[in-house]
Design an enzyme around this catalytic site. Structure first.
Site, PDB file in Angstrom:
ATOM      1  N   ILE A 131       0.862  -0.973   0.033  1.00  0.00           N
ATOM      2  CA  ILE A 131      -0.047   0.165  -0.033  1.00  0.00           C
ATOM      3  C   ILE A 131       0.674   1.285   0.031  1.00  0.00           C
ATOM      4  CG2 ILE A 131      -1.962   1.104   1.139  1.00  0.00           C
ATOM      5  CD1 ILE A 131      -2.566  -1.538   2.678  1.00  0.00           C
ATOM      6  N   GLU A 132       0.934   1.855  -0.978  1.00  0.00           N
ATOM      7  CA  GLU A 132       1.862   3.092  -1.515  1.00  0.00           C
ATOM      8  C   GLU A 132       1.143   4.350  -0.774  1.00  0.00           C
ATOM      9  OE1 GLU A 132       3.426   2.686  -5.443  1.00  0.00           O
ATOM     10  OE2 GLU A 132       4.659   0.985  -4.423  1.00  0.00           O
ATOM     11  N   CYS A 167       4.740  -2.606   2.896  1.00  0.00           N
ATOM     12  CA  CYS A 167       4.983  -3.851   2.105  1.00  0.00           C
ATOM     13  C   CYS A 167       3.840  -4.517   2.409  1.00  0.00           C
ATOM     14  CB  CYS A 167       6.264  -4.311   2.578  1.00  0.00           C
ATOM     15  SG  CYS A 167       7.722  -3.361   1.951  1.00  0.00           S
ATOM     16  N   GLU A 214       4.303  -7.854   2.853  1.00  0.00           N
ATOM     17  CA  GLU A 214       4.392  -8.937   4.168  1.00  0.00           C
ATOM     18  C   GLU A 214       4.091  -8.166   5.179  1.00  0.00           C
ATOM     19  OE1 GLU A 214       6.549  -7.755   1.695  1.00  0.00           O
ATOM     20  OE2 GLU A 214       7.997  -9.233   1.376  1.00  0.00           O
ATOM     21  N   CYS A 236      10.863  -5.743   6.725  1.00  0.00           N
ATOM     22  CA  CYS A 236       9.848  -6.913   6.856  1.00  0.00           C
ATOM     23  C   CYS A 236      10.567  -7.808   7.375  1.00  0.00           C
ATOM     24  CB  CYS A 236       9.453  -7.100   5.465  1.00  0.00           C
ATOM     25  SG  CYS A 236       8.052  -5.809   5.030  1.00  0.00           S
TER      26      CYS A 236
HETATM   27  N1  THU Z   1       7.413  -4.136  -1.516  1.00  0.00           N
HETATM   28  C1  THU Z   1       6.854  -5.102  -0.979  1.00  0.00           C
HETATM   29  O1  THU Z   1       5.654  -5.086  -0.864  1.00  0.00           O
HETATM   30  N2  THU Z   1       7.581  -6.270  -0.589  1.00  0.00           N
HETATM   31  C2  THU Z   1       8.661  -6.514  -0.743  1.00  0.00           C
HETATM   32  O2  THU Z   1       9.095  -7.816  -0.552  1.00  0.00           O
HETATM   33  C3  THU Z   1       9.633  -5.740  -1.554  1.00  0.00           C
HETATM   34  C4  THU Z   1       8.978  -4.478  -1.812  1.00  0.00           C
HETATM   35  C5  THU Z   1       6.871  -3.021  -2.298  1.00  0.00           C
HETATM   36  C6  THU Z   1       7.123  -1.806  -1.592  1.00  0.00           C
HETATM   37  C7  THU Z   1       6.887  -0.805  -2.941  1.00  0.00           C
HETATM   38  O3  THU Z   1       5.747  -0.619  -2.850  1.00  0.00           O
HETATM   39  C8  THU Z   1       7.224  -1.392  -4.053  1.00  0.00           C
HETATM   40  O4  THU Z   1       7.336  -2.846  -3.463  1.00  0.00           O
HETATM   41  C9  THU Z   1       8.541  -1.232  -4.569  1.00  0.00           C
HETATM   42  O5  THU Z   1       9.512  -1.153  -3.765  1.00  0.00           O
END
Ligand code: THU
Length: 137
Positions: A43-44, A53, A55, A94
């Site tokens: 969720i950005e 992230c 996870e 994470c």
């Molecule tokens: N991201 C994750 O959700 N999990 C990971 O294991 C690596 C990175 C996300 C963070 C961000 O929204 C996008 O991937 C690019 O970094």
């Protein structure tokens, strides 16, 4: 639940991702010791830093529900609009969140792409010499 079934759930979770900035979508499916499965997506945020992230989304949902012990997690990530071409490993933050709630020797992290590739590592392999609750005595 087999790893293959869990990977399918992580792929489905990936479709919930909110990624207007990176366009990189990640899904996670986390198995708690209770047997319940918690799903997460990334969720950005326009300010970038608050991005969560996939996870951590899964872990925080589970911890809110009262779960404190976990068995394994499947993670699938890749650019929006395409099946994941490569394996997506969890970021350092994470891994540290996993360290808080998981036994590094037994907790299993399953990384899968959109085809048939998949690897499985323990948290200890993913985060050697990690700092966790036991370090505080
Ligand atoms: N991201 C994750 O959700 N999990 C990971 O294991 C690596 C990175 C996300 C963070 C961000 O929204 C996008 O991937 C690019 O970094």
């Amino acid at each position: 639940m087999t790893n293959e079934e869990l990977i399918l759930q992580a792929k489905e979770a990936r479709e919930h991702a909110y990624t207007p900035y990176s366009h990189f979508q990640v899904g996670a499916a986390l198995v708690a010791k209770s047997g319940k499965i918690y799903h997460g997506c990334n969720i950005e945020n326009a300010a970038y830093g608050p991005t969560n992230c996939a996870e951590r989304t899964a872990f925080f949902k589970a911890v809110y529900d009262g779960e404190r012990e976990f068995e394994r997690i499947a993670i699938v990530g890749g650019p929006e609009g395409s099946p994941a071409d490569t394996l997506c490993a969890p970021c350092g933050i994470c891994r540290q969140v996993m360290m808080e709630f998981c036994n590094p020797e037994t907790f299993q992290i399953i990384l899968a792409d959109g085809k048939n590739k998949c690897i499985q590592l323990s948290l200890k392999e993913m985060l050697p010499y990690g700092f966790g609750p036991d370090n505080l005595g």
